[in-house]
Design a protein around this motif. Structure first.
Motif, PDB file in Angstrom:
ATOM      1  N   TYR A  47       7.965  43.685  57.258  1.00 10.30           N
ATOM      2  CA  TYR A  47       9.308  43.228  56.911  1.00 10.30           C
ATOM      3  C   TYR A  47       9.867  44.132  55.818  1.00 10.30           C
ATOM      4  N   GLN A  48      11.183  44.214  55.762  1.00 14.47           N
ATOM      5  CA  GLN A  48      11.868  45.000  54.747  1.00 14.47           C
ATOM      6  C   GLN A  48      12.829  44.084  53.989  1.00 14.47           C
ATOM      7  N   VAL A  49      12.882  44.246  52.666  1.00  8.83           N
ATOM      8  CA  VAL A  49      13.868  43.515  51.874  1.00  8.83           C
ATOM      9  C   VAL A  49      15.234  44.093  52.200  1.00  8.83           C
ATOM     10  N   ILE A  50      16.155  43.236  52.617  1.00  9.24           N
ATOM     11  CA  ILE A  50      17.489  43.718  52.981  1.00  9.24           C
ATOM     12  C   ILE A  50      18.571  43.243  52.020  1.00  9.24           C
ATOM     13  N   LYS A  51      18.264  42.202  51.242  1.00  9.08           N
ATOM     14  CA  LYS A  51      19.263  41.667  50.332  1.00  9.08           C
ATOM     15  C   LYS A  51      18.587  40.689  49.384  1.00  9.08           C
ATOM     16  N   LYS A  52      19.170  40.540  48.216  1.00  7.52           N
ATOM     17  CA  LYS A  52      18.724  39.515  47.268  1.00  7.52           C
ATOM     18  C   LYS A  52      19.933  38.682  46.899  1.00  7.52           C
ATOM     19  N   GLY A  53      19.695  37.408  46.666  1.00  5.68           N
ATOM     20  CA  GLY A  53      20.801  36.541  46.311  1.00  5.68           C
ATOM     21  C   GLY A  53      20.331  35.155  45.936  1.00  5.68           C
ATOM     22  N   LYS A  54      21.285  34.302  45.652  1.00  7.52           N
ATOM     23  CA  LYS A  54      21.013  32.900  45.314  1.00  7.52           C
ATOM     24  C   LYS A  54      21.131  32.077  46.594  1.00  7.52           C
ATOM     25  N   MET A  55      20.112  31.302  46.869  1.00  8.75           N
ATOM     26  CA  MET A  55      20.076  30.455  48.061  1.00  8.75           C
ATOM     27  C   MET A  55      19.501  29.104  47.674  1.00  8.75           C
ATOM     28  N   TYR A  56      19.525  28.180  48.619  1.00  9.05           N
ATOM     29  CA  TYR A  56      18.886  26.876  48.420  1.00  9.05           C
ATOM     30  C   TYR A  56      19.314  26.258  47.084  1.00  9.05           C
ATOM     31  N   VAL A  57      20.588  26.112  46.908  1.00  6.44           N
ATOM     32  CA  VAL A  57      21.181  25.515  45.716  1.00  6.44           C
ATOM     33  C   VAL A  57      20.862  26.344  44.468  1.00  6.44           C
ATOM     34  N   GLY A  58      21.117  27.640  44.546  1.00  2.62           N
ATOM     35  CA  GLY A  58      21.068  28.502  43.380  1.00  2.62           C
ATOM     36  C   GLY A  58      19.736  29.123  43.031  1.00  2.62           C
ATOM     37  N   LEU A  59      18.774  29.119  43.936  1.00  5.76           N
ATOM     38  CA  LEU A  59      17.470  29.717  43.654  1.00  5.76           C
ATOM     39  C   LEU A  59      17.457  31.187  44.069  1.00  5.76           C
ATOM     40  N   ASP A  60      16.808  32.024  43.270  1.00  6.27           N
ATOM     41  CA  ASP A  60      16.670  33.444  43.606  1.00  6.27           C
ATOM     42  C   ASP A  60      15.820  33.601  44.857  1.00  6.27           C
ATOM     43  N   ARG A  61      16.293  34.464  45.762  1.00  8.78           N
ATOM     44  CA  ARG A  61      15.526  34.748  46.961  1.00  8.78           C
ATOM     45  C   ARG A  61      15.779  36.179  47.395  1.00  8.78           C
ATOM     46  N   ALA A  62      14.710  36.786  47.919  1.00  8.39           N
ATOM     47  CA  ALA A  62      14.837  38.062  48.634  1.00  8.39           C
ATOM     48  C   ALA A  62      14.884  37.707  50.110  1.00  8.39           C
ATOM     49  N   ILE A  63      15.798  38.317  50.836  1.00  7.44           N
ATOM     50  CA  ILE A  63      15.887  38.129  52.283  1.00  7.44           C
ATOM     51  C   ILE A  63      15.229  39.334  52.923  1.00  7.44           C
ATOM     52  N   LEU A  64      14.286  39.073  53.811  1.00  2.32           N
ATOM     53  CA  LEU A  64      13.541  40.125  54.479  1.00  2.32           C
ATOM     54  C   LEU A  64      13.789  40.060  55.972  1.00  2.32           C
ATOM     55  N   LEU A  65      13.700  41.222  56.614  1.00  2.00           N
ATOM     56  CA  LEU A  65      13.969  41.327  58.044  1.00  2.00           C
ATOM     57  C   LEU A  65      12.919  42.207  58.706  1.00  2.00           C
ATOM     58  N   LYS A  66      12.529  41.788  59.895  1.00  2.00           N
ATOM     59  CA  LYS A  66      11.648  42.583  60.746  1.00  2.00           C
ATOM     60  C   LYS A  66      12.253  42.607  62.144  1.00  2.00           C
TER      61      LYS A  66
END
Length: 170
Positions: free
Chosen positions: A149-168
Motif C-alpha cells: 500500500y502507498q500513503v496517498i493522503k493524510k487528513g482528519k477523519m472519524y470525527v477529527g482523528l488523524d489518519r493516513a489514507i493508503l491505497l493498493k
C-alpha cells in the motif's frame, strides 16, 4: 503458531463485537482504533463486504478478525478523497477494522488476514483497496505498507482523528 481462516457469518456477530469492544477498551492511545457499530457489522455481513476470521489451527476459538467493506458510491468511500470517478468508486473496497486478541498478537495476523482477504478480492471486480491508519500507529502502518500500500493522503477523519489514507491497486 499456525492459523486457519474462514469467512464470518451472522453466528459470529457476538464474538466479533466482543473482540471489537475489548480492543476499544484496552488500546492506547485511544485514537488508534475506531470501532465499528453492531449495525455496521450486520450491514457488512449482509453482503456489503465480508469478514475474515483467524483461528488457531485445530481450534474454533477466534484469534482475530479483519473487516472488508464495499462502500460503493457512498459518501464514505475513500476514493472521494482523491476525486475518483464513479466507475473507480465502484471498484473500491475498504480494508476496514482489524483486531486480534492479546494472546495471539505477534504472529502477524493482520498481514495474514489481509492476504486472505486479497485472495478473495482479486476474484471480484474490486481493483482499488483503501485502508486508513493513525500516522503514529507504527505497527499497523508497517503492516499495511509491507502489503504494497502507498500513503496517498493524510487528513482528519472519524470525527477529527488523524489518519493516513493508503491505497493498493490489484
Amino acid at each position: 503458531m499456525n492459523f486457519n481462516f474462514r469467512l464470518a457469518d451472522d453466528n459470529d456477530l457476538s464474538d466479533i463485537m466482543e473482540l471489537m469492544n475489548q480492543t476499544r477498551d484496552t488500546i492506547w492511545p485511544k485514537e488508534w482504533f475506531v470501532e465499528d457499530t453492531e449495525d455496521s457489522v450486520r450491514h457488512i455481513l449482509a453482503g456489503n463486504g465480508f469478514i475474515i476470521l483467524a483461528m488457531p489451527q485445530h481450534s474454533e476459538e477466534m484469534a482475530g478478525f479483519f473487516i472488508i467493506k464495499f462502500p460503493g458510491l457512498s459518501e464514505e468511500n475513500l476514493g472521494n478523497w482523491i476525486d475518483f470517478s464513479d466507475d473507480k468508486l465502484l471498484l473500491s473496497a475498504h480494508m476496514e477494522s482489524t483486531a486480534v486478541y492479546p494472546a495471539f498478537r505477534g504472529y502477524h495476523l493482520q498481514a495474514q488476514m489481509a492476504a486472505e482477504a486479497e485472495k478473495l478480492l482479486v476474484k471480484m471486480p474490486y481493483r482499488y483497496l483503501f485502508a486508513t491508519v493513525h500516522p503514529d500507529n507504527h505497527y499497523s502502518m508497517n503492516n499495511v505498507l509491507s502489503g504494497d500500500y502507498q500513503v496517498i493522503k493524510k487528513g482528519k477523519m472519524y470525527v477529527g482523528l488523524d489518519r493516513a489514507i493508503l491505497l493498493k491497486k490489484i
